[in-house]
Design an enzyme around this catalytic site. Structure first.
Site, PDB file in Angstrom:
ATOM      1  N   HIS A   1      -6.132 -21.802   9.944  1.00 19.31           N
ATOM      2  CA  HIS A   1      -7.444 -22.218   9.451  1.00 19.31           C
ATOM      3  C   HIS A   1      -8.185 -21.065   8.797  1.00 19.31           C
ATOM      4  O   HIS A   1      -8.816 -21.239   7.746  1.00 19.31           O
ATOM      5  CB  HIS A   1      -8.306 -22.787  10.577  1.00 19.31           C
ATOM      6  CG  HIS A   1      -9.757 -22.830  10.189  1.00 19.31           C
ATOM      7  ND1 HIS A   1     -10.295 -23.803   9.367  1.00 19.31           N
ATOM      8  CD2 HIS A   1     -10.773 -21.961  10.431  1.00 19.31           C
ATOM      9  CE1 HIS A   1     -11.579 -23.553   9.148  1.00 19.31           C
ATOM     10  NE2 HIS A   1     -11.905 -22.446   9.791  1.00 19.31           N
TER      11      HIS A   1
ATOM     12  N   ASP B   1       0.859  -1.184   0.000  1.00 18.99           N
ATOM     13  CA  ASP B   1       0.000   0.000   0.000  1.00 18.99           C
ATOM     14  C   ASP B   1       0.890   1.227   0.000  1.00 18.99           C
ATOM     15  O   ASP B   1       2.104   1.127   0.061  1.00 18.99           O
ATOM     16  CB  ASP B   1      -0.910  -0.023   1.229  1.00 18.99           C
ATOM     17  CG  ASP B   1      -0.107   0.139   2.498  1.00 18.99           C
ATOM     18  OD1 ASP B   1      -0.580   0.814   3.423  1.00 18.99           O
ATOM     19  OD2 ASP B   1       0.998  -0.414   2.571  1.00 18.99           O
TER      20      ASP B   1
ATOM     21  N   CYS C   1      -7.939 -28.437  10.751  1.00 14.96           N
ATOM     22  CA  CYS C   1      -9.209 -29.147  10.875  1.00 14.96           C
ATOM     23  C   CYS C   1      -9.013 -30.652  10.822  1.00 14.96           C
ATOM     24  O   CYS C   1      -9.834 -31.407  11.344  1.00 14.96           O
ATOM     25  CB  CYS C   1     -10.175 -28.682   9.785  1.00 14.96           C
ATOM     26  SG  CYS C   1     -10.764 -26.999  10.084  1.00 14.96           S
TER      27      CYS C   1
ATOM     28  N   CYS D   1      -8.126 -28.190   5.719  1.00 13.10           N
ATOM     29  CA  CYS D   1      -6.829 -27.719   6.182  1.00 13.10           C
ATOM     30  C   CYS D   1      -6.317 -28.627   7.291  1.00 13.10           C
ATOM     31  O   CYS D   1      -7.082 -29.360   7.932  1.00 13.10           O
ATOM     32  CB  CYS D   1      -6.896 -26.268   6.641  1.00 13.10           C
ATOM     33  SG  CYS D   1      -7.477 -26.000   8.332  1.00 13.10           S
TER      34      CYS D   1
ATOM     35  N   CYS E   1     -13.805 -28.337   5.882  1.00 11.58           N
ATOM     36  CA  CYS E   1     -12.513 -27.715   5.573  1.00 11.58           C
ATOM     37  C   CYS E   1     -11.426 -28.775   5.518  1.00 11.58           C
ATOM     38  O   CYS E   1     -11.375 -29.644   6.383  1.00 11.58           O
ATOM     39  CB  CYS E   1     -12.180 -26.673   6.641  1.00 11.58           C
ATOM     40  SG  CYS E   1     -10.567 -25.885   6.425  1.00 11.58           S
TER      41      CYS E   1
ATOM     42  N   ASP F   1      -8.446  -7.281   0.469  1.00 10.24           N
ATOM     43  CA  ASP F   1      -7.435  -7.480   1.495  1.00 10.24           C
ATOM     44  C   ASP F   1      -8.020  -7.049   2.827  1.00 10.24           C
ATOM     45  O   ASP F   1      -8.867  -6.151   2.866  1.00 10.24           O
ATOM     46  CB  ASP F   1      -6.185  -6.643   1.217  1.00 10.24           C
ATOM     47  CG  ASP F   1      -6.322  -5.221   1.741  1.00 10.24           C
ATOM     48  OD1 ASP F   1      -7.071  -4.445   1.105  1.00 10.24           O
ATOM     49  OD2 ASP F   1      -5.761  -4.894   2.796  1.00 10.24           O
TER      50      ASP F   1
END
Lengths: 461, 518
Positions: free
Chosen positions: A359, A115, A333, A330, A328, A290
């Site tokens: 997660h 930014d 999880c 991931c 999920c 974002d």
């Protein structure tokens, strides 16, 4: 003119010759599928080809809070953010340049976005002021007067070397009640984009995005868009939102800007991180988002799940042996139960924050991946309906979401309970509520922002 | 067990202090907890006493610990059988192994699917360039996936049916190894007595040396360990224990005794030197607080792991230093202080780095693109630079701790691997002498104002609470980096600093900074 453009977008077909695209010196953007106003696209950057719509986690000081670059790649992140103000402060853009730019410094070989530094200064520092010259502020180290000009912002970002750099804009919080100030900011943003363009020293390696301003005034937003689009930049951001305005105002500005910006170029809504907001904005035609929200809320023990949020500190989780989100994939999880995470979160063990952060990022990436697939497979409206049904099982979809979906051309039949009353416009269901964590643009940085805790960033100019 | 306000232990229970406060724990409650945790190995309940306890207290602790061992062994036998379900749980926690098997299978399947999806996306994207190779890659990938899926199916079915090794029908402690607690404080005679009382007991799968690292001098430890091991051998009912030549040639007449069962000692891992010393004395398993300590202070371990092939002890000082440290017996009592095991305090540079570790807070690493330890294969060294670690520390980023801990843990693992190799080659004594010749300084806390507002998990009982001020903080040396910081941006030291680790500087606290042992 606005209406005609809206119709064009709405009627776009998936025939490849009708799909918008653009080529800039350092960026290629190619929409590969659309449905309604939503589009799935590929954005080829110097370091990586990103898929949009996409969510970009924020690595304020060169690190996404506890996760390694390798983990971010595993989580399928395509572009991450660095904050110019923080990085210039520490370790300094000269140092970063000497160490191979931001990519080399943190060993991230995918997309990077920085930014301009202006927003952080205004929100983090006392006595920061915007003048025509730039942003004046007191150095946090020795209190001396400093000035961040558009030229300096470009020089710093050129040294950091990110694929996308943001123009220094004059951003006024939407809650300010000062029409003259918004007018001034709109025109100053245009004057500053010219200074940014002139000062940008690496246009074939880095992409300068302009930021549309104008507050909540459609007239000013239109002026800003026209003026910035005339500069023919590789991409455009919709700025000045996520600052405490009502959701009704918010989605309308997004809708106006996505309709008014060139379809062949990426559209980036800054500061958006609530999953519901990401879905709505994508339905309206936005491509990039974002926010620190997913990572910050993780550090408060809040996990993102399809139903909304899961507050792990809640005692109800103490004996719940299911994973955070059974759908999920991931590794958090796969390995840990809510009960375990409740335990480590409530005991303040540092690695708990990392597990939930991992997660939450997996969740945002899987959300955007699912949206892209749905658009490409021409089943996006049904996907949206399923998503809203899961989040609002009683059919109490907020009014602003219903209005936005109507404009996006997505029917909510079967989702909204017939005859259900309109909730008050300011509520944002599925998030933390309007008073918390709205308008966050940067991560906590010890010790400066620590004391702000869970409050929204103060909205002072 | 050492902090103010602890209630005294009795013949029935000990006092334990945890995050929820103080608790009195007897063998029944203790074993109930152990059964709930379902560990692979555990230590029986021990009345642990610090090194400076009076002989009467020590002898009482030995008596209690021995009595509790019997109770624990009985309960261990009971917990071999499946337990009746307690109450109405929302979710019945699955048996050990069953749950893990299911979770692992599900995880692998999901991850595999996701990877395949992403591979497909990536391959689409890469398109023509990869075309010639693609069919081959896909074919092998498909074959591997099919094989893996078959495996997963089998293990998932196996786990679900309880046919796997820990299926339905097994008790919570089935397969757990019992380590008998051997106490005796810092009195060799008591330690021997405590071990003899326990030697050869049925059901014991290993021994845990309790009460070490509670304030005795490190140089006295080998004698205490040897006393416990001698007690095990002395009992006529014990199986013949292997013996080994003493590591010190001067006292070749006394044989160092080794246990035939694994020996665990907690609290003796406060430094690599202590680890080496304990291993030389016959210990097989240790915890190591050193990793957490150096990580918290921002250090990366860099000590070499193997002596140069041609290294020889330089002086008799080296040999005697090691000998003193590894002495089987010390005639003047258990708490003899020798200079052998004291670290050289002049070994450190002003920023705290030395031959064995580097302090990443130092601005000398600001532009250093080398990995933490060149040649190290850990994930931190393979992926990141000293400059990045330095920045992360200065910026108070969590990732600094993550990466340093990964490296330091990996380095200590490589260290014990090197020790194992030295033992296998019969070179342990030479290894010890060489290691003692490395100059090592104390671990310094980083300088600067204290961190506000971060919650920290409290350490084990006995370790001091994080203090607001850094005591004896050492100023981090400002390197030659005055150049680009003239404008005041990027100033490294003023914003840096973390004083929560004041306890690291307190050598006395090191002894207490160890795991609560169960």
């Amino acid at each position: 003119m606005l209406l005609r453009r809206v119709k064009q977008v709405v009627m776009a077909s998936t025939a490849s010759d009708a799909l918008p695209s653009s080529e800039s010196p350092a960026l290629k953007f190619k929409v590969i599928a659309t449905q309604g106003r939503a589009r799935s696209a590929r954005m080829t950057l110097p370091h990586f080809t990103a898929h949009t719509p996409m969510f970009m986690p924020v690595g304020t000081q060169g690190s996404v809070k506890g996760l390694t670059s390798a983990q971010l790649a595993d989580l399928d992140c395509h572009v991450i953010l660095g904050n110019t103000y923080h990085l210039e402060n520490r370790p300094g853009s000269d140092t970063v340049a000497a160490l191979g730019g931001l990519h080399g410094f943190i060993n991230w070989n995918r997309g990077m976005l920085t930014d301009s530094g202006g927003f952080q200064m205004v929100s983090l520092l006392h006595l920061a002021e915007i003048t025509e010259a730039g942003v004046t502020f007191q150095s946090p180290l020795d209190g001396s007067a400093m000035l961040l000009t558009p030229e300096q912002s470009m020089a710093i970002q050129n040294r950091l070397g990110a694929d996308i750099m943001m123009a220094l804009d004059d951003v006024v919080p939407t809650t300010a009640n000062d029409p003259a100030r918004f007018e001034e900011a709109t025109h100053r943003t245009t004057r500053w984009i010219d200074r940014c363009i002139a000062a940008h020293s690496r246009p074939t390696e880095q992409n300068l995005f302009a930021i549309v301003q104008g507050g909540l005034d459609p007239r000013l937003r239109e002026i800003s868009m026209q003026q910035l689009v005339a500069r023919d930049l590789p991409g455009y951001a919709i700025g000045g939102l996520a600052g405490g305005e009502s959701k009704d105002d918010f989605w309308r500005v997004v809708a106006q800007c996505t309709a008014g910006l060139p379809p062949g170029k990426p559209r980036y809504v800054m500061g958006i991180g609530y999953p519901l907001d990401i879905v709505v904005c994508s339905a309206l035609g936005a491509d990039m988002f974002d926010s620190v929200y997913p990572t910050r809320t993780a550090r408060f023990g809040v996990a993102l799940v399809p139903e909304g949020t899961l507050k792990l500190k809640n005692a109800a989780n103490a004996r719940d042996f299911r994973p955070l989100d059974p759908t999920c994939g991931c590794s958090v999880c796969a390995r840990y139960s809510r009960a375990y995470l409740h335990n480590v979160v409530t005991r303040g063990i540092a690695s708990a924050a990392i597990l939930v952060t991992y997660h939450n990022i997996a969740y945002t990436q899987s959300l955007t991946r699912a949206m892209r697939a749905a658009i490409e497979e021409q089943r996006f409206p049904e996907w949206v309906r399923n998503y809203l049904r899961t989040m609002f099982p009683k059919g109490d979809v907020p009014g602003w979401v219903r209005d936005a979906m109507a404009v996006a051309g997505i029917s909510l039949e079967g989702v909204v309970a017939p005859g259900s009353p309109q909730p008050p416009p300011a509520e944002a269901k599925g998030g933390e509520g309007a008073e918390e964590e709205q308008g966050m643009e940067q991560e906590e940085v010890a010790p400066a922002a620590e004391s702000k805790g869970r409050q929204a960033q103060p909205a002072e100019a | 067990m050492y902090e103010f306000g602890a209630r005294p232990c009795t013949d029935k229970e000990i006092h334990v202090s945890i995050h929820s406060g103080g608790h009195m724990v007897g063998p029944e409650r203790y074993m109930e907890t152990v059964a709930a945790l379902q560990p692979d190995m555990y230590v029986t309940l021990c009345d642990e006493v610090p090194a400076d306890s009076k002989p009467k207290r020590v002898s009482t602790s030995v008596r209690r610990t021995t009595a509790w061992l019997d109770t624990c062994l009985q309960l261990h036998a009971r917990y071999q059988q499946p337990q009746p379900q307690q109450g109405q749980e929302q979710q019945q926690p699955l048996q050990r192994g069953q749950q893990r098997g299911q979770l692992k299978a599900a995880q692998r399947q999901k991850q595999r699917q996701q990877q395949l999806e992403r591979e497909r996306e990536r391959q689409q994207q890469q398109g023509q360039q990869q075309q010639p190779q693609q069919p081959q890659e896909e074919a092998t990938e498909a074959a591997a996936t099919a094989a893996l899926q078959q495996q997963q199916q089998a293990s998932a079915n196996g786990a679900a049916d309880g046919v796997a090794e820990d299926g339905v029908g097994e008790g919570p402690l089935s397969g757990s190894l019992v380590f008998a607690a051997l106490g005796g404080g810092a009195l060799p005679a008591e330690r021997q007595r405590a071990a003899a009382a326990v030697a050869g007991k049925e059901g014991v799968a290993g021994y845990a040396l309790c009460g070490l690292g509670t304030g005795e001098s490190p140089s006295a430890r080998p004698a205490l360990i040897a006393a416990s091991l001698a007690g095990l051998e002395a009992s006529s009912s014990s199986p013949t224990a292997p013996v080994a030549a003493s590591t010190s040639p001067a006292s070749s007449s006394s044989l160092q005794l080794l246990s035939s069962l694994p020996v665990f000692a907690a609290g003796v891992g406060g430094s690599p030197e202590e680890v080496l010393q304990a291993v030389a004395a016959g210990v097989d398993l240790l915890d190591c607080s050193f990793v957490a300590q150096v990580t918290a202070a921002g250090y990366a371990l860099t000590f070499p792991l193997r002596p140069p092939p041609d290294w020889q002890p330089q002086t008799s000082a080296d040999a005697s230093a090691v000998e003193a440290a590894a002495a089987v017996e010390s005639s003047s009592g258990p708490l003899t202080l020798t200079s052998a095991a004291q670290p050289a305090t002049t070994a450190s540079s002003p920023d705290g780095s030395d031959e064995t570790k580097i302090n990443l807070w130092s601005t000398s690493y600001r532009l250093d693109t080398a990995p933490l330890l060149p040649g190290c294969g850990c994930s931190a060294c393979r992926q990141h630079t000293r400059a990045y670690l330095h920045h992360l520390l200065q910026a108070h980023e969590m990732l600094a701790d993550v990466l340093l801990e990964a490296h330091n843990t990996s380095h200590m693992q490589a260290f014990v691997q090197a020790i194992r190799e030295a033992i296998a080659e019969g070179q342990l004594q030479r290894y010890q002498q060489w290691f003692a010749s490395l100059r090592s300084g104390p671990v310094l806390p980083p300088a600067g104002p204290p961190r506000k507002g971060k919650r920290r998990a409290l350490g084990p009982p006995g370790s001091p609470a994080p203090s607001a001020e850094a005591e004896g903080a050492v100023e981090v040396e400002e390197g030659a980096g005055g150049d680009s910081h003239a404008k005041g941006s990027g100033g490294a030291v003023a914003l840096g600093g973390d004083a929560v680790m004041a306890e690291a500087a307190d050598v006395g606290a090191v002894a207490a900074a160890k795991w609560v042992r169960v």
